[in-house]
Design an enzyme around this catalytic site. Structure first.
Site, short mmCIF file in Angstrom:
data_model
loop_
_atom_site.label_atom_id
_atom_site.label_comp_id
_atom_site.label_asym_id
_atom_site.label_seq_id
_atom_site.Cartn_x
_atom_site.Cartn_y
_atom_site.Cartn_z
N LYS A 113 5.52 2.30 11.53
CA LYS A 113 4.33 2.13 12.35
C LYS A 113 4.80 0.74 12.61
CE LYS A 113 -0.05 -0.34 11.05
NZ LYS A 113 0.57 -1.98 11.18
N HIS B 170 1.05 -1.45 0.29
CA HIS B 170 -0.55 -0.33 0.12
C HIS B 170 0.81 1.16 -0.01
CE1 HIS B 170 1.11 -0.13 4.20
NE2 HIS B 170 0.90 -1.22 4.25
N GLY C 19 8.68 1.00 8.38
CA GLY C 19 7.85 2.26 8.46
C GLY C 19 8.03 2.61 10.59
N HIS D 115 3.88 1.67 2.42
CA HIS D 115 5.39 0.91 1.51
C HIS D 115 5.84 1.57 0.10
CE1 HIS D 115 2.85 -3.02 3.07
NE2 HIS D 115 4.25 -3.28 3.74
N GLN E 176 7.37 -15.57 11.99
CA GLN E 176 6.80 -14.48 12.93
C GLN E 176 5.32 -15.15 13.10
OE1 GLN E 176 8.55 -11.26 9.53
NE2 GLN E 176 6.42 -10.29 10.46
O1 PAF Z 1 7.62 -5.28 8.60
C1 PAF Z 1 7.40 -6.35 7.86
O2 PAF Z 1 6.35 -6.58 6.67
C2 PAF Z 1 7.88 -7.74 7.89
O3 PAF Z 1 8.24 -7.33 9.78
C3 PAF Z 1 9.24 -7.55 8.00
C4 PAF Z 1 10.27 -6.70 8.75
C5 PAF Z 1 9.48 -7.10 6.45
C6 PAF Z 1 9.95 -9.06 8.02
O4 PAF Z 1 9.32 -9.77 7.21
#
Ligand code: PAF
Length: 282
Positions: free
Chosen positions: A149, A30, A147, A33, A60
């Site tokens: 955010k 979006h 970011g 980014h 994650q």
């Molecule tokens: O912020 C994100 O989109 C993710 O945590 C990242 C930094 C790409 C790691 O997977």
């Protein structure tokens, strides 16, 4: 712009082109980014490539979270990245980045990573640090842009880069917001029209908490509980709404509260099935 899926091709594309500026993402891009990519272009040395990665990092996500559901939109993402001057998109398959089970992991300190997001998403920052460390090894950037955010993520990544003496700069960029103030997020796409209209109340409640917490008198815990109750009354399920110090994300002292120390309010709350986060420096 090249769209590259393997590490071997990435290394070949970057050979003889030092100083890359890098934006790691999980795709479903979006405007937030795209602002990171524009900043990467501004930060890059003349002639250095701007690289964005797109990789939904299983490490994650908790088992009950939205890993499978997370939108994979590579064709659209690539068009958007091209429109803002990205040179290389690195979009590896899972087997390319994790060809064997990733048993070596980067564990950030519990004092920073087990609170706030880490309390509600155990292991989240180990997953983030592990993939970010690995992506940094792949791209070897001179600068990487994140970011604000994801405020705690930025702090955790900064700490990792500092403590491992990694040879790159980390740049944090202010949150990009929709016209009504909602922080842009890939997960906003999960919201129904009614939820989207309601979603701005996370920021509004954080605004109110930030203002109230600068007025001496009421204990911080009371203000935070009132903020959580205000969201609950609107149908949200908050995980936390809290005032913290910007540096270590620990609760401020009463003196820091009243004397204008650099603080931040952070919040995470579920609206329907969608979990949103936001923060405001104050
Ligand atoms: O912020 C994100 O989109 C993710 O945590 C990242 C930094 C790409 C790691 O997977």
């Amino acid at each position: 712009m090249q769209v590259i899926h393997t590490l071997a091709e990435l290394r070949a594309a970057l050979a003889g082109r030092p100083g890359a500026a890098f934006v790691p993402t999980m795709g479903n891009l979006h405007e937030g980014h795209l602002a990171l990519v524009r900043e990467a272009r501004a930060q890059a040395l003349p002639g250095a490539p701007v690289v964005a990665s797109i990789f939904v990092n299983r490490l994650q996500f908790l088992p009950h979270e939205d890993f499978d559901q997370y939108p994979r939109t590579l064709a659209r993402d690539s068009e958007l990245l091209q429109s803002v001057g990205c040179d290389i998109v690195f979009a590896p398959a899972e087997k390319e980045l994790y060809p064997e089970p990733q048993t070596y992991k980067v564990h950030p300190p519990a004092s920073l990573a087990d609170l706030l997001e880490g309390e509600f998403r155990p292991g989240f920052f180990t997953g983030v640090c592990t993939v970010v460390m690995k992506l940094f090894q792949c791209v070897q950037p001179e600068v990487a842009v994140f970011g604000q955010k994801d405020y705690q993520q930025l702090a955790v990544v900064r700490g990792m880069v500092r403590q491992f003496a990694m040879p790159l700069r980390i740049v944090g960029l202010p949150t990009v917001r929709a016209d009504d103030g909602l922080a842009l997020s890939s997960r906003n796409g999960y919201l129904s029209a009614t939820e989207r209209a309601e979603a701005i109340h996370l920021k509004r409640t954080l605004d109110a908490l930030a203002a109230a917490s600068r007025i001496a008198g009421t204990p911080l815990a009371t203000l935070e509980a009132q903020a959580m109750d205000a969201l609950r009354a609107r149908g949200w399920a908050p995980d936390y709404l809290t005032l913290r110090r910007r540096g270590d994300l620990l609760p401020p002292t009463d003196e820091e509260r009243s004397q204008g120390a650099p603080l931040v309010v952070l919040g995470a709350a579920r609206l329907g099935t969608t979990r949103l986060i936001d923060n405001l420096e104050c």
